[in-house]
Scaffold this motif. Sequence first.
Motif, PDB file in Angstrom:
ATOM      1  N   ALA A 269       6.682  -0.228   1.296  1.00  0.00           N
ATOM      2  CA  ALA A 269       6.413   1.012   0.566  1.00  0.00           C
ATOM      3  C   ALA A 269       7.109   1.008  -0.788  1.00  0.00           C
ATOM      4  O   ALA A 269       6.533   1.442  -1.798  1.00  0.00           O
ATOM      5  CB  ALA A 269       6.870   2.211   1.391  1.00  0.00           C
ATOM      6  N   ILE A 270       8.333   0.505  -0.834  1.00  0.00           N
ATOM      7  CA  ILE A 270       9.063   0.433  -2.103  1.00  0.00           C
ATOM      8  C   ILE A 270       8.382  -0.545  -3.048  1.00  0.00           C
ATOM      9  O   ILE A 270       8.253  -0.284  -4.260  1.00  0.00           O
ATOM     10  CB  ILE A 270      10.533   0.050  -1.843  1.00  0.00           C
ATOM     11  CG1 ILE A 270      11.248   1.225  -1.156  1.00  0.00           C
ATOM     12  CG2 ILE A 270      11.240  -0.330  -3.140  1.00  0.00           C
ATOM     13  CD1 ILE A 270      12.633   0.894  -0.631  1.00  0.00           C
ATOM     14  N   ALA A 271       7.910  -1.681  -2.514  1.00  0.00           N
ATOM     15  CA  ALA A 271       7.196  -2.638  -3.355  1.00  0.00           C
ATOM     16  C   ALA A 271       5.937  -2.016  -3.949  1.00  0.00           C
ATOM     17  O   ALA A 271       5.649  -2.162  -5.139  1.00  0.00           O
ATOM     18  CB  ALA A 271       6.838  -3.883  -2.535  1.00  0.00           C
ATOM     19  N   VAL A 272       5.183  -1.294  -3.126  1.00  0.00           N
ATOM     20  CA  VAL A 272       3.967  -0.641  -3.610  1.00  0.00           C
ATOM     21  C   VAL A 272       4.322   0.436  -4.637  1.00  0.00           C
ATOM     22  O   VAL A 272       3.657   0.574  -5.675  1.00  0.00           O
ATOM     23  CB  VAL A 272       3.183  -0.027  -2.431  1.00  0.00           C
ATOM     24  CG1 VAL A 272       2.046   0.846  -2.928  1.00  0.00           C
ATOM     25  CG2 VAL A 272       2.645  -1.123  -1.526  1.00  0.00           C
ATOM     26  N   LEU A 273       5.377   1.183  -4.373  1.00  0.00           N
ATOM     27  CA  LEU A 273       5.774   2.270  -5.275  1.00  0.00           C
ATOM     28  C   LEU A 273       6.062   1.750  -6.679  1.00  0.00           C
ATOM     29  O   LEU A 273       5.636   2.327  -7.678  1.00  0.00           O
ATOM     30  CB  LEU A 273       7.012   2.979  -4.715  1.00  0.00           C
ATOM     31  CG  LEU A 273       7.508   4.187  -5.501  1.00  0.00           C
ATOM     32  CD1 LEU A 273       6.555   5.357  -5.339  1.00  0.00           C
ATOM     33  CD2 LEU A 273       8.911   4.577  -5.048  1.00  0.00           C
ATOM     34  N   PHE A 274       6.761   0.644  -6.767  1.00  0.00           N
ATOM     35  CA  PHE A 274       7.200   0.160  -8.068  1.00  0.00           C
ATOM     36  C   PHE A 274       6.284  -0.901  -8.676  1.00  0.00           C
ATOM     37  O   PHE A 274       6.354  -1.158  -9.871  1.00  0.00           O
ATOM     38  CB  PHE A 274       8.630  -0.358  -7.977  1.00  0.00           C
ATOM     39  CG  PHE A 274       9.627   0.747  -7.762  1.00  0.00           C
ATOM     40  CD1 PHE A 274       9.911   1.651  -8.762  1.00  0.00           C
ATOM     41  CD2 PHE A 274      10.255   0.899  -6.543  1.00  0.00           C
ATOM     42  CE1 PHE A 274      10.808   2.678  -8.571  1.00  0.00           C
ATOM     43  CE2 PHE A 274      11.172   1.918  -6.333  1.00  0.00           C
ATOM     44  CZ  PHE A 274      11.450   2.818  -7.364  1.00  0.00           C
ATOM     45  N   ASP A 275       5.425  -1.500  -7.867  1.00  0.00           N
ATOM     46  CA  ASP A 275       4.483  -2.476  -8.416  1.00  0.00           C
ATOM     47  C   ASP A 275       3.110  -1.870  -8.651  1.00  0.00           C
ATOM     48  O   ASP A 275       2.283  -2.446  -9.336  1.00  0.00           O
ATOM     49  CB  ASP A 275       4.347  -3.685  -7.485  1.00  0.00           C
ATOM     50  CG  ASP A 275       5.614  -4.543  -7.454  1.00  0.00           C
ATOM     51  OD1 ASP A 275       5.734  -5.353  -6.531  1.00  0.00           O
ATOM     52  OD2 ASP A 275       6.477  -4.385  -8.339  1.00  0.00           O
ATOM     53  N   GLY A 276       2.843  -0.715  -8.009  1.00  0.00           N
ATOM     54  CA  GLY A 276       1.647   0.044  -8.317  1.00  0.00           C
ATOM     55  C   GLY A 276       0.355  -0.505  -7.762  1.00  0.00           C
ATOM     56  O   GLY A 276      -0.709  -0.312  -8.347  1.00  0.00           O
ATOM     57  N   ARG A 277       0.399  -1.166  -6.625  1.00  0.00           N
ATOM     58  CA  ARG A 277      -0.831  -1.708  -6.050  1.00  0.00           C
ATOM     59  C   ARG A 277      -1.570  -0.656  -5.227  1.00  0.00           C
ATOM     60  O   ARG A 277      -0.990   0.339  -4.798  1.00  0.00           O
ATOM     61  CB  ARG A 277      -0.517  -2.915  -5.160  1.00  0.00           C
ATOM     62  CG  ARG A 277       0.074  -4.107  -5.909  1.00  0.00           C
ATOM     63  CD  ARG A 277       0.068  -5.340  -5.033  1.00  0.00           C
ATOM     64  NE  ARG A 277       0.873  -5.161  -3.835  1.00  0.00           N
ATOM     65  CZ  ARG A 277       2.168  -5.438  -3.769  1.00  0.00           C
ATOM     66  NH1 ARG A 277       2.797  -5.865  -4.848  1.00  0.00           N
ATOM     67  NH2 ARG A 277       2.841  -5.283  -2.650  1.00  0.00           N
ATOM     68  N   GLN A 278      -2.853  -0.896  -4.992  1.00  0.00           N
ATOM     69  CA  GLN A 278      -3.725  -0.142  -4.083  1.00  0.00           C
ATOM     70  C   GLN A 278      -3.702   1.357  -4.363  1.00  0.00           C
ATOM     71  O   GLN A 278      -3.166   2.157  -3.599  1.00  0.00           O
ATOM     72  CB  GLN A 278      -3.324  -0.423  -2.634  1.00  0.00           C
ATOM     73  CG  GLN A 278      -4.385  -0.037  -1.619  1.00  0.00           C
ATOM     74  CD  GLN A 278      -3.849   0.913  -0.588  1.00  0.00           C
ATOM     75  OE1 GLN A 278      -2.716   0.858  -0.201  1.00  0.00           O
ATOM     76  NE2 GLN A 278      -4.691   1.809  -0.125  1.00  0.00           N
ATOM     77  N   PRO A 279      -4.272   1.789  -5.496  1.00  0.00           N
ATOM     78  CA  PRO A 279      -4.210   3.209  -5.875  1.00  0.00           C
ATOM     79  C   PRO A 279      -5.215   4.080  -5.139  1.00  0.00           C
ATOM     80  O   PRO A 279      -6.362   4.194  -5.533  1.00  0.00           O
ATOM     81  CB  PRO A 279      -4.524   3.158  -7.377  1.00  0.00           C
ATOM     82  CG  PRO A 279      -5.399   1.969  -7.523  1.00  0.00           C
ATOM     83  CD  PRO A 279      -4.955   0.982  -6.494  1.00  0.00           C
ATOM     84  N   PHE A 280      -4.795   4.687  -4.027  1.00  0.00           N
ATOM     85  CA  PHE A 280      -5.575   5.777  -3.473  1.00  0.00           C
ATOM     86  C   PHE A 280      -4.630   6.710  -2.752  1.00  0.00           C
ATOM     87  O   PHE A 280      -3.543   6.346  -2.381  1.00  0.00           O
ATOM     88  CB  PHE A 280      -6.697   5.289  -2.550  1.00  0.00           C
ATOM     89  CG  PHE A 280      -6.254   4.829  -1.181  1.00  0.00           C
ATOM     90  CD1 PHE A 280      -5.884   3.516  -0.967  1.00  0.00           C
ATOM     91  CD2 PHE A 280      -6.224   5.712  -0.118  1.00  0.00           C
ATOM     92  CE1 PHE A 280      -5.495   3.084   0.295  1.00  0.00           C
ATOM     93  CE2 PHE A 280      -5.837   5.289   1.145  1.00  0.00           C
ATOM     94  CZ  PHE A 280      -5.475   3.959   1.348  1.00  0.00           C
TER      95      PHE A 280
END
Length: 286
Positions: A269-280
């Motif tokens: 979740a932290i990786a997604v939060l700061f790398d910005g992948r999979q925007p929905f």
Amino acid sequence: MSGGRAGALDGDLRLLVCDLDGTLLEADGSISDRTRSALGGVRAAGIRVVVATGRIPKGILSLVRELDLDGPQITMHGALVTAPTNGETVFASTLGPEQVDELLALAAEIDLPVLLCYPGGFRTNDLRQEVVDLFVPFNEPLPELVEDLAALRASRPNKIAIWTGKERYQAALDAARRRLGDRYTITSGDNRSIELLPRGVDKGRAAGELARWMGLSLEQVGAIGDGTNDIELLSAAHRSVAMRHARPEVQAAADLVVPDGVPDDAASAIAVLFDGRQPFGKGATS
């Protein structure tokens, strides 16, 4: 994101608010090495990390010390923003006598155990085993049994919980919404109880109060979570991620969701939060 990738972090975020159970913690209550490394990377980048939980301050004291989290944390679903180590308090909200009367009447109407919740512990009129089982995983003291909770109407609890069990959860939730309307915040951390707070009090409100105390705005707040009680937090934060196992309404409140193909944990979740992948999430139709 590993602990060494501080350079990948979003420079606008200065506060990361993390739900605890089901997000930061594994099913057995532990914190994985992956999550420790990810939190280390966030903190190395100068971003403060706080937890947001339904637990009382005492229930997170050992964890706060283990992770070396200083200062106020968001506890009791947002009704109390305080430092478990020294009691420094940023925000507190309590229920008045007439509110306690109304919520005790609701519990009596649906004939389920009720708990008055305070920073130091709990009072209940029914200590059946199922109620005891609510507290075993969370390092919280067992409730004190009180014959007449109405005698505590002026004791200013921060929240009131009604134990439902999973089987009666939805029916009790529906009954609470019919009777109370929008006069209270009605939430849950585990879908085995409904928790009732003053209107407008939730983790999102608490994150805003904490941010202002730090001299920040919600535009500088990121959040991760998985529960019904995280919806307002995920909605309020500038950038948020829901866990993949979260209910659909929780995912819909977030900007992003932990994608397939990676562990469904706080590190992802932290990786997604700061790398910005999979925007929905917020406003998405998928």
